[in-house]
Design an enzyme around this catalytic site. Structure first.
Site, PDB file in Angstrom:
ATOM      1  N   TYR A 148       0.865  -1.179   0.000  1.00 48.30           N
ATOM      2  CA  TYR A 148       0.000   0.000   0.000  1.00 48.30           C
ATOM      3  C   TYR A 148       0.900   1.226   0.000  1.00 48.30           C
ATOM      4  CZ  TYR A 148      -2.950   3.748   1.711  1.00 48.30           C
ATOM      5  OH  TYR A 148      -3.613   4.942   1.850  1.00 48.30           O
ATOM      6  N   GLU A 183      -4.008   7.231  -3.519  1.00 49.76           N
ATOM      7  CA  GLU A 183      -3.426   5.987  -3.038  1.00 49.76           C
ATOM      8  C   GLU A 183      -3.410   4.917  -4.102  1.00 49.76           C
ATOM      9  OE1 GLU A 183      -5.879   4.974   0.418  1.00 49.76           O
ATOM     10  OE2 GLU A 183      -7.030   3.600  -0.833  1.00 49.76           O
TER      11      GLU A 183
END
Lengths: 388, 289, 388, 289
Positions: free
Chosen positions: C101, C189
């Site tokens: 991530y 993101e």
């Protein structure tokens, strides 16, 4: 690295700063053709890296083709403070009502850039700074924020720039700052920034110095570097990657480390000689660099004697000695006497290697300098004597 | 007592796996410096002569309790390395790297002012407390322990003067090369105030050069705040305006600012004798010891 | 303003972030053709702005054309958490050994951006943050300096990313930060950032929220805005320039000022009703804006009654009243009952102007809300009654 | 005594020649505010209702001795205007402008932390000390002088609560709209500590809303440092996650952070009663006065 006027104006114009129409010319015919195309009156400006070109006759304002031909003929090929003029910039002459100064430079004491604006443009700004510092508005800029619009306005209104053009001047100053930051400039100025009767502003001259240490990330400016070097020997030094400055004297100087080389120059002067150059071979130099350095100094026809002063830290005396041997063993006759002083790392090993038939060795800096000065004076005297 | 570095300093080396980094780390260790870690991105987990390498300065500092860094990172990456060292809140960072772009240093300097870290350099030979520890590339063998502090903008000129001192039997407390760039972390005043506060230092040699106003500021400081005697040397008396004499910082501006004469005058006015030759500087020091 | 996955991936890819090969399709045939061209296996992903698309059946992995057809047919036209799916992204399926991530968001408490990296990618990062905050490395970034390379490395090595890909992940994080800053993102993101068996990293999903207040300087992203709006009414609100959020209830709400409108919603709930929307007409609204607002709320078929709550500061009661009159006088029959409460600047003038035959007036916020809730309940009851 | 502003404050208006700027300057002057200058680039030398306009904030502050600025500059130019105000070292800057990009404010905030200036807003209605002076766009007529301080993230909600207070005969010391953006100059804590230090303020109303953690921090501050009683209100109980409720700052994140309930709980834990309706808030205040 200092750009030529025409180069700097090209960079400014690409960024949107208004500059007069202009063309570069390297022959009289090219210059006249350029002037015809631009339309008279035009200025014919020598493209060499010296201050005070105008006073020295390197800039002429002409009204027709005949005058253009005369001026170009006079300027092209002239020797301006020791530099040969091989190109002129032919430029639209701008009618102005006012001349401003705007510039950005690094304030090294504060470690940050400072922008400067003055309504006293068109004259030597250093003189204005010395005589009437209040006439220059200075605005320090946070290098991380970059110049904010309000800072440009503060400098421009603070300098007393007429409100009719203040907005445009602020905007140009902002653009100049952005250029300064983006192109790794150390100094950048427009003097004069001309104001026309229609409240237009236009950069009539352009100075831009680039940080040599940042050229690796300014490839297009780096390409301009060779062209900008003023002197053949300085161009050669660029090629070899030496820090080199040519001076007027006859004692050639080679050393390692800027401070020590400067000190060697100063001692030459102190003992009655005149240094011919500053040449720093840098830290950790290998034999080949030493050979190149000697080649450089021998190429300077003013040089009568050479002092080679090395204090080894990361530079090793044995490498230096090998380099000196290699450089000198190729000659049937050593062109100019070389005095060597080696100290520090591997100095003893260097002394063993060094071919003392080819050079004079001295134990201390003071002795080495005095010896080289004496050699130079002898040879200069001999030359003078011979021609007398 | 000594200023900046001693045998207890816990030193990490940024760029320890590069040629220069490895070579000078060995020299530092040989001299007695307590090198506890290296930091090189991507080289974490390796060792150099038994010294553990970490990927980040933060990890190296944390794991090995380092308080000092010596930076041998190439100029294009040096500003990032210095910012990383500042971010790790080390006490002292010594930047050896030559050729860092001015604008990079301007940004580093901006950050530096927000921290409590002392930065020496860049473009400097380093710092040495003879007999205890050295940080950087100074040749240890020419130094000897004693009572004279030395601060200089130049590397080899420092060696020259130290050699003269040592040959005349005068040892040094600490010698500091502050660097030859226009923008450096700690200036003369920053070092002079440490020497003034150091009880072991009985006299100071200050080697300046053309360019900037650091020597003039130092003169003001000496005159106002120092009791310890100072002798000076200024390189570049014969330098013409507008030409950079090797060091990026060694340049007399077109307007005449930064000349040797202005610096010599300022020092003389502050009661500091300035030698015409390195030997004369040592004479002045002998006079006051 | 939240970009669709395909839009965000386009922006990321333009900046040099590796993304899987993909094509957008709005019909089953287009989807199958895209899948054939990319090569199987491919993922077929609904392009709607809701979280948890996968769990809700909006993402299918298919191995051949037949499966692709089936999946596209099922997903296109489906209703995903209230939003109609009219496009799918057909995307190369990436074989991965690891899911990371990486993200950048604004830490509003510190007033500066924060970058986040975790080796626990591919799952809901908010859950990771809640259950195992140590699994996410956070690095605050000075917004003026921008993210420095060392900061990216600090976050990446700090998160424990494998050294084999750490350099690439650091570089991608740096690029994402630069995008975040240059494109006025509020949140950005990649989850998951996939790591392949060959130590390649590739952005398998992409989230990018843009600051609506900065769209004026992001014209290309602003063009994506209409397309990104999830709901017809929200698209209409964009057009009118209202702050509007659609909810599930049946009491339409119009007011001025975010806090007061939210309070009105809360009071509707407090008094047993259910708000149908948030609609802020903003400060200083003129009659036309009021008319548009009523049009918006009337267009929502769920709405049974409307409460119009204005506390005038720079908004003037007389303007509001004029707008209400204009909006309602056009109708033969008022479509839904409107309760009005006017206070503050020119409230008295407004009350005089207001056509009270068309609306119910209440003196206080509490009374107005209670009245609207009662109307809505009556009408909802009547409808239910009628159909029983 | 009053916090932030009083009749002696010397106020300059940035953007005074714009429509909003001129209108609200008149309103402020009418209310009694001492507006001494305006600043608009290129408009120097003009006047607005006899108030002199300068090209730069620096000149306006210097020439008219201003200590406070109210900013009505449009969003695209507002960050520059705020940086200019900070550069002029004013005591107080009130930013009315709505719609300043977040990243612009992030940079302003970075600079703000290096200064001693207090910034209120942006996207706020302003500050008023009833009967003395007002800065911004608050409708002066609904306020009345008294003993209750009020601080709020929202404009019209402030008016609503103030109206309720005034109608019940409860006056205000100072009312502050801190603004509805995610990044603001002064947060609840910054205002609460001033009310706590203000001897005239006997109770405080704090109107929060969803988004961020300002209210939670305020609760911690109240519980640790405040003796003055506080009553609270939190708007946005019915807001769904992920949707921006008008204010750029009023958004409950997907992960559930910033909910009304978390804020109400935090305030209740700090001993602050939170009203379900504005009227209930006034009830709580009546109880403690």
């Amino acid at each position: 690295m200092k750009l030529h006027e025409y180069q700097a104006k090209g960079v400014f114009a690409d960024a949107g700063v208004p500059v007069p129409a202009s063309r570069l010319a390297s022959t009289v015919d090219e210059a006249v053709a350029a002037a015809d195309e631009i339309g008279y009156p035009v200025a014919i400006k020598a493209q060499v890296q010296v201050g005070g070109r105008g006073k020295a006759g390197g800039i002429e304002l002409v009204d027709d083709a005949e005058e253009a031909r005369e001026a170009a003929d006079a300027i092209l090929g002239m020797d301006l403070k020791g530099l040969h003029v091989d190109r002129v910039l032919v430029e639209e002459a701008v009618d102005f009502v006012d001349e401003l100064y705007v510039g950005v430079t690094m304030d090294r004491t504060e470690g940050e850039p400072v922008a400067m604006v003055s309504t006293r443009g068109g004259v030597d700004i250093e003189e204005v700074a010395a005589q009437d510092p209040e006439a220059i508005a200075r605005e320090h800029v946070d290098p991380v924020f970059g110049m904010q619009p309000y800072e440009a306005r503060k400098a421009v209104y603070g300098a007393g720039v007429d409100r009719a053009v203040a907005r445009d001047v602020s905007s140009i100053l902002g653009t100049l700052y952005d250029l300064w930051a983006a192109r790794d400039a150390t100094e950048l100025e427009v003097n004069p920034l001309m104001v026309t009767g229609d409240d237009e502003v236009i950069a009539a001259d352009a100075v831009m110095n680039i940080d040599g240490d940042a050229l690796f990330r300014q490839p297009d400016l780096a390409e301009m570097e060779d062209e900008a070097a003023g002197d053949d020997l300085e161009a050669k030094a660029n090629e070899y990657g030496f820090d080199y400055v040519r001076l007027e004297g006859n004692v050639g100087i080679i050393g390692n480390g800027a401070g020590l080389v400067m000190t060697t120059l100063d001692l030459v002067d102190h003992y009655g000689g005149a240094p011919a150059n500053f040449l720093d071979i840098g830290g950790g130099a290998k034999a080949e660099r030493v050979t190149n350095a000697l080649d450089m100094v021998f190429s300077d026809e003013n040089v009568e004697a050479v002092v080679f002063n090395i204090f080894g830290g990361i530079t090793r005396g044995d490498e230096v000695a090998t380099g000196i041997n290699e450089a000198l063993e190729g000659f049937d006759e050593i062109p100019k006497p070389v005095v060597v002083r080696l100290a520090g790392t591997n100095a003893a090993e260097g002394m063993e290697i060094l071919n003392t038939d080819l050079v004079t060795v001295e134990a201390t800096l003071e002795e080495a300098v005095q010896r080289a000065v004496a050699y130079a004076q002898d040879r200069a005297g001999a030359t003078t004597g011979g021609s007398a | 007592m000594s200023i900046l570095v001693d045998a207890d300093s816990r030193v990490l080396v940024q760029g320890i796996t590069g040629g220069e980094g490895t070579f000078h780390t060995r020299q530092m260790v040989e001299y007695g410096t307590n090198v506890v870690a290296g930091a090189v991105p991507g080289k974490g987990g390796q060792e150099v002569d038994g010294i553990p390498v970490y990927d980040t300065v933060g990890a190296a500092a944390r794991e090995e309790d380092a308080d000092t860094s010596v930076v041998f990172v190439p100029p294009a990456f040096a500003a990032d390395a210095l910012l990383e060292a500042l971010d790790a809140r080390l006490d002292l960072v010594v930047a050896i790297t030559e050729g860092i772009p001015q604008q990079d240093m301007s940004r580093v300097y901006r950050k530096l002012r927000e921290t409590d870290t002392t930065l020496i350099g860049p473009n400097c030979p380093g710092v040495i407390t003879p007999g205890e520890a050295k940080l950087g590339i100074l040749p240890g063998n020419i130094f000897s322990a004693g009572e004279v502090g030395l601060v200089s903008r130049s590397g080899t000129l420092t060696y020259q003067v130290v050699d003269n001192l040592t040959q005349r039997g005068i040892g040094q407390t600490t010698a500091v090369g502050i660097g030859g760039d226009p923008i450096i972390g700690t200036d003369f005043v920053g070092i002079l105030e440490r020497f003034e506060a150091d009880t072991r230092t009985k006299a100071v040699v200050m080697c300046g050069e053309i360019g900037g106003e650091d020597e003039e500021e130092a003169a003001r400081f000496i005159s106002e705040y120092m009791d310890t005697p100072v002798a000076g040397f200024i390189a570049g008396r014969t330098a013409p305006p507008g030409k950079r004499m090797g060091h990026a910082g060694a340049i007399v501006s077109g307007g005449g600012a930064g000349t040797a004469q202005s610096k010599i005058d300022a020092l003389n006015d502050a009661g500091v004798p300035v030698g015409d030759t390195p030997e004369e500087v040592v004479d002045h020091i002998e006079d006051v010891l």
